[in-house]
Design a protein around this motif. Structure first.
Motif, PDB file in Angstrom:
ATOM      1  N   SER A   1       0.882  -1.168   0.047  1.00 36.52           N
ATOM      2  CA  SER A   1       0.148  -0.139   0.087  1.00 36.52           C
ATOM      3  C   SER A   1       1.012   1.105   0.098  1.00 36.52           C
ATOM      4  O   SER A   1       0.382   2.364   0.439  1.00 36.52           O
ATOM      5  N   ALA A   2       2.012   1.264  -0.347  1.00 35.05           N
ATOM      6  CA  ALA A   2       2.809   2.116  -0.356  1.00 35.05           C
ATOM      7  C   ALA A   2       2.369   3.433  -0.856  1.00 35.05           C
ATOM      8  O   ALA A   2       2.655   4.493  -0.555  1.00 35.05           O
ATOM      9  N   CYS A   3       1.681   3.209  -2.049  1.00 36.61           N
ATOM     10  CA  CYS A   3       1.117   4.554  -2.448  1.00 36.61           C
ATOM     11  C   CYS A   3      -0.428   4.206  -3.019  1.00 36.61           C
ATOM     12  O   CYS A   3      -0.654   4.564  -4.347  1.00 36.61           O
ATOM     13  N   HIS A   4      -1.274   3.639  -2.421  1.00 33.07           N
ATOM     14  CA  HIS A   4      -2.528   3.640  -2.900  1.00 33.07           C
ATOM     15  C   HIS A   4      -3.390   4.593  -2.433  1.00 33.07           C
ATOM     16  O   HIS A   4      -3.015   5.435  -1.520  1.00 33.07           O
ATOM     17  N   ARG A   5      -4.471   4.782  -2.898  1.00 31.63           N
ATOM     18  CA  ARG A   5      -5.657   6.048  -2.642  1.00 31.63           C
ATOM     19  C   ARG A   5      -5.766   5.989  -1.210  1.00 31.63           C
ATOM     20  O   ARG A   5      -6.101   5.215  -0.718  1.00 31.63           O
ATOM     21  N   VAL A   6      -5.508   7.256  -0.571  1.00 30.59           N
ATOM     22  CA  VAL A   6      -6.171   7.783   0.340  1.00 30.59           C
ATOM     23  C   VAL A   6      -6.771   9.116   0.598  1.00 30.59           C
ATOM     24  O   VAL A   6      -6.399   9.892   0.032  1.00 30.59           O
ATOM     25  N   ASP A   7      -8.178   8.809   1.077  1.00 32.92           N
ATOM     26  CA  ASP A   7      -8.985  10.013   0.700  1.00 32.92           C
ATOM     27  C   ASP A   7      -9.225  11.052   1.928  1.00 32.92           C
ATOM     28  O   ASP A   7      -9.311  12.033   1.730  1.00 32.92           O
ATOM     29  N   ASP A   8      -8.750  10.308   3.097  1.00 33.33           N
ATOM     30  CA  ASP A   8      -9.188  11.351   4.278  1.00 33.33           C
ATOM     31  C   ASP A   8      -8.052  11.269   5.576  1.00 33.33           C
ATOM     32  O   ASP A   8      -8.213   9.830   6.050  1.00 33.33           O
ATOM     33  N   LYS A   9      -7.126  11.937   5.804  1.00 25.85           N
ATOM     34  CA  LYS A   9      -6.215  11.780   6.729  1.00 25.85           C
ATOM     35  C   LYS A   9      -6.303  12.807   7.789  1.00 25.85           C
ATOM     36  O   LYS A   9      -6.395  13.913   7.659  1.00 25.85           O
ATOM     37  N   ALA A  10      -6.264  12.399   9.034  1.00 25.45           N
ATOM     38  CA  ALA A  10      -5.948  13.434  10.070  1.00 25.45           C
ATOM     39  C   ALA A  10      -4.651  13.872  10.236  1.00 25.45           C
ATOM     40  O   ALA A  10      -3.551  13.341   9.782  1.00 25.45           O
ATOM     41  N   ALA A  11      -4.587  15.247  10.737  1.00 23.66           N
ATOM     42  CA  ALA A  11      -3.163  15.767  10.508  1.00 23.66           C
ATOM     43  C   ALA A  11      -1.975  15.242  11.424  1.00 23.66           C
ATOM     44  O   ALA A  11      -1.011  15.273  11.247  1.00 23.66           O
ATOM     45  N   SER A  12      -2.706  14.416  12.630  1.00 23.34           N
ATOM     46  CA  SER A  12      -1.738  13.679  13.512  1.00 23.34           C
ATOM     47  C   SER A  12      -1.330  12.713  12.549  1.00 23.34           C
ATOM     48  O   SER A  12      -0.083  12.331  13.256  1.00 23.34           O
ATOM     49  N   HIS A  13      -1.587  12.192  11.670  1.00 24.09           N
ATOM     50  CA  HIS A  13      -0.991  11.180  11.018  1.00 24.09           C
ATOM     51  C   HIS A  13       0.491  11.754  10.591  1.00 24.09           C
ATOM     52  O   HIS A  13       1.259  10.670  10.527  1.00 24.09           O
ATOM     53  N   SER A  14       0.364  12.573   9.999  1.00 25.64           N
ATOM     54  CA  SER A  14       1.923  13.240   9.590  1.00 25.64           C
ATOM     55  C   SER A  14       2.886  13.235  10.569  1.00 25.64           C
ATOM     56  O   SER A  14       4.179  12.876  10.446  1.00 25.64           O
ATOM     57  N   LEU A  15       2.559  13.409  11.792  1.00 22.00           N
ATOM     58  CA  LEU A  15       3.585  13.066  13.173  1.00 22.00           C
ATOM     59  C   LEU A  15       3.741  11.754  13.024  1.00 22.00           C
ATOM     60  O   LEU A  15       4.722  11.522  13.447  1.00 22.00           O
ATOM     61  N   ILE A  16       2.933  10.920  13.046  1.00 23.92           N
ATOM     62  CA  ILE A  16       3.249   9.525  13.288  1.00 23.92           C
ATOM     63  C   ILE A  16       4.127   9.041  12.145  1.00 23.92           C
ATOM     64  O   ILE A  16       4.848   8.136  12.340  1.00 23.92           O
ATOM     65  N   TYR A  17       3.972   9.384  11.082  1.00 13.16           N
ATOM     66  CA  TYR A  17       4.718   8.861   9.836  1.00 13.16           C
ATOM     67  C   TYR A  17       6.326   9.521  10.248  1.00 13.16           C
ATOM     68  O   TYR A  17       7.174   8.881   9.944  1.00 13.16           O
TER      69      TYR A  17
END
Length: 359
Positions: free
Chosen positions: A18-34
């Motif tokens: 899933s390295a690059c499959h469609r993602v429609d809605d992410k919470a801003a906190s996900h950026s911090l987790i990544y």
């Protein structure tokens, strides 16, 4: 990591699925987790370079690939334009396509399965071709027919319409999954792993990664859980490598001792007063030898080579209680109650089979 008792291994499919499959809605906190996952991956890469001394190349590639994947996820989530997002997408794919061959080669080395010399080069070449195809969006429509950029809740994401060559990535990953499964099965059948637990952990690792990927495909999950599962998988694999490397060091020590013929401490150093064993006991001893795990067999060889307890503990980097646990299982299978009795029965067993009793 000694500690990394029967940790094992690790696998793959999701390695990038899933390295690059469609993602429609992410919470801003996900950026911090990544971002946190990327930092952890870089730290683990540094640790890997320090503790893995032999055949380090594939481990470095594996740990580097996991770090690159997580860096790609992080950059994509912070992207502010289509051009930046496409480059982040390419970075994520760069790590994703090189993860499977690294894991397959590590598995082959860990399970001591021989392979042809051109195999590594062929796998890397195939990965390069796969990357060039996956990196084509923005240049060609063979992988994505159309791609657009959105910022959802402050997090950048790509919206994709897959092209004709996109299924090649699934085939690429499924091929590696099949190859890794075959390696694990062969290792279990040929008993080239130090214990059945190693094979079991490998199988579980494969199943977990596949399960994570499958859940992401059928559920509206807005977070790339594989960014975490990659890290867990590489730790499994590193753990198995370290455990088996320690066992191999013990085997080398046994060979050295057998060559030099030096005495040791413990019960092995005490002159033996051999009491004739009953035929049933010798038969049980012979049958027990066939049921020893690789780890138990390594300790058995250390005992008959008169390796000291302290040397066994140092070589395997294990606690005395761990050695006692292995000894208990070893003695039970061989029908003896102590190391001294093991050596007595061993000498009689050797004479019975016209072997060298002083081995």
């Amino acid at each position: 990591m000694a500690k990394s008792k029967h940790v094992l291994f690790a696998l793959f499919l999701a390695l990038g699925l899933s390295a690059c499959h469609r993602v429609d809605d992410k919470a801003a906190s996900h950026s911090l987790i990544y971002g946190a996952a990327a930092v952890i991956s870089l730290v683990l890469l540094a640790v890997c370079c320090v503790i893995v001394r032999r055949k380090r190349g594939w481990f470095v590639l594996l740990f580097s690939s996991v770090a690159v994947v997580n860096i790609g996820y992080t950059l994509l989530s912070f992207s502010t334009s289509l051009a930046v997002a496409l480059n982040a997408n390419r970075i994520a794919y760069l790590g994703s396509v090189f993860l499977p061959p690294a894991m397959l080669m590590i598995l082959l080395n860990v399970t001591i399965i021989p392979y042809r010399k051109p195999l590594p080069q062929a796998l890397l070449f195939l990965s390069l071709i796969m990357f060039l195809i996956a990196a084509s969006p923005g240049i060609s429509d063979i992988y994505y027919r159309e791609v657009s950029f959105l910022v959802v809740n402050g997090v950048g994401t790509l919206v994709k319409d897959y092209g004709p060559l996109h299924p090649l990535y699934l085939i690429y990953l499924l091929g590696y999954f099949a190859a890794m499964s075959a390696v694990i099965i062969r290792a279990a059948v040929k008993k080239t792993l130090d214990s059945a637990a190693h094979a079991a952990v490998l199988v579980i690792a494969v199943g977990v990664n596949i399960g994570v990927w499958f859940i992401e495909q059928i559920s509206p999950i807005d977070f790339e859980m594989l960014s975490v599962s990659y890290i867990i998988s590489e730790l499994f694999l590193l753990g198995v490598h370290l455990v088996m490397a320690e066992n191999q060091r013990l085997r080398n020590l046994v060979k050295q001792a057998q060559t030099v013929g030096r005495p040791s401490d413990d019960a092995a150093a005490v002159p033996l007063t051999v009491t004739p064993a009953e035929p049933a006991q010798l038969e049980m001893f012979a049958e027990g030898l066939t049921r020893l795990t690789p780890a138990e067999h390594a300790i058995y060889e250390a005992h008959i080579a008169r390796i000291t307890t302290s040397e066994i503990l140092t070589t395997l980097n294990i606690k005395e209680n761990t050695l006692k646990y292995h000894n208990k299982n070893l003695y039970c299978k061989l029908g003896v109650s102590s190391r001294k009795e093991l050596l007595e029965i061993y000498k009689q067993f050797c004479r019975l089979h016209t072997a060298d009793p002083n081995k």
